[in-house]
Write an enzyme that holds these catalytic residues in place. Structure first.
Site, PDB file in Angstrom:
ATOM      1  N   SER A  44       7.121 -12.877  42.609  1.00  0.00           N
ATOM      2  CA  SER A  44       5.670 -12.972  42.431  1.00  0.00           C
ATOM      3  C   SER A  44       4.981 -11.697  42.938  1.00  0.00           C
ATOM      4  O   SER A  44       5.335 -10.598  42.522  1.00  0.00           O
ATOM      5  CB  SER A  44       5.145 -14.244  43.111  1.00  0.00           C
ATOM      6  OG  SER A  44       3.901 -14.629  42.588  1.00  0.00           O
ATOM      7  N   ASP A 168       6.852 -17.922  37.322  1.00  0.00           N
ATOM      8  CA  ASP A 168       6.913 -17.403  38.691  1.00  0.00           C
ATOM      9  C   ASP A 168       8.183 -17.863  39.415  1.00  0.00           C
ATOM     10  O   ASP A 168       8.481 -19.059  39.481  1.00  0.00           O
ATOM     11  CB  ASP A 168       5.685 -17.906  39.459  1.00  0.00           C
ATOM     12  CG  ASP A 168       5.463 -17.208  40.783  1.00  0.00           C
ATOM     13  OD1 ASP A 168       6.432 -17.053  41.548  1.00  0.00           O
ATOM     14  OD2 ASP A 168       4.318 -16.829  41.062  1.00  0.00           O
TER      15      ASP A 168
END
Length: 286
Positions: A44, A168
């Site tokens: 991320s 993610d």
């Protein structure tokens, strides 16, 4: 004092939205104590920072300070509540486009468009939506890989790479400990920016709620994985800044996160003595 670690030294940069600014302070402190990466894994926002670290490890803290000056909520998560509802109605599965984040990356990476342009080996961790498995992207086009790693479910759209639908990596590996070991690390330096051991404040919006519950699972993953990893290699788990009432969508605290994280990490490293395999610091002590 220089800290000696067995190489290759893997830096594992975790996710945490706007809290990723803390990693800038951590990197400053690590450099001052002679701790340098040989390889980098990021999840991320840790992929955003990790790509810059892998590109220019000696000057990453300064270059990231510039990047973070341009990371505002309006740019990275554009539009107010009405725009978010419109996006949700149109796109069904997410609140914000990822074009703002893509622009920040393009500005700061410049001519660096491929993993082969980087100085150090780098892995951007995402999750395959079909198989539910963590995927470490370490080759090909750089910006799409980072956008996939940062595609927070419900917040950003997924990214398609090589026929895979990717989200993610924080869902399974918010702190990419296993991934850094798989890349060959013989010691680990963990930069967990999500206030290790602390939950963010009680959420007040849909986006904050999504991140709140994700953070709870992420913390448990880090606690379990770091215990296992520290039985194999030395693991430095930096403390990060003192917990603050800052959500991962609030970009107004960048300067204080950088400074507080630097102070905490420098104090931790100054008193650190490495005595072989084991855990130095811990994710449940912020």
């Amino acid at each position: 004092m220089t800290i000696e670690l067995p190489g290759p030294v893997g830096f594992a940069l975790g996710g945490g939205g706007s809290l990723g600014a803390a990693q800038v302070g951590m990197l400053r402190a690590l450099r001052e104590h002679g701790v340098h990466p040989d390889l980098v894994a990021g999840t991320s926002v840790g992929s955003v920072n990790g790509s810059m670290l892998a590109l220019d490890p000696d000057n990453a803290a300064e270059r990231l300070a510039v990047l973070w000056q341009g990371m505002t909520r309006q740019r990275v998560f554009p539009g107010g509540p009405i725009a978010q509802l419109r996006s949700l109605r149109t796109n069904k599965t997410y609140l914000f486009p990822n074009t703002g984040l893509a622009g920040v990356l393009a500005e700061n990476l410049g001519a660096t468009t491929s993993f082969t342009d980087l100085t150090l080996p780098f892995g951007a961790v995402s999750v395959d939506c079909v198989t539910g498995e963590a995927v470490t992207i370490a080759e090909g086009d750089l910006i799409p890989a980072i956008l996939a790693s940062a595609a927070i479910p419900g917040v950003y759209p997924p990214v398609q790479i090589g026929g895979r639908v990717l989200y993610d990596g924080g869902v399974l590996a918010n702190v990419p400990i296993r991934q850094a070991l798989a890349m060959g690390a013989q010691s680990l330096v963990v930069l967990d920016c999500a206030f290790p051991g602390h939950l963010p404040t009680v959420p007040e919006t849909l986006a904050e709620t999504l991140l709140f519950w994700a953070t709870l699972g992420m913390r448990n993953q880090a606690v379990l994985e770091v215990e296992l990893a520290s039985q194999q290699v030395p693991v430095l788990y930096l403390p990060g800044p003192p917990v603050q009432a800052v959500t991962p969508l609030d970009f107004s605290h960048t300067a204080e996160l950088v400074e507080a994280s630097y102070v905490a990490s420098a104090a931790f490293l100054t008193s650190l003595e490495i005595a072989g395999v084991g855990l130095y610091g811990h994710p449940s002590h912020g």
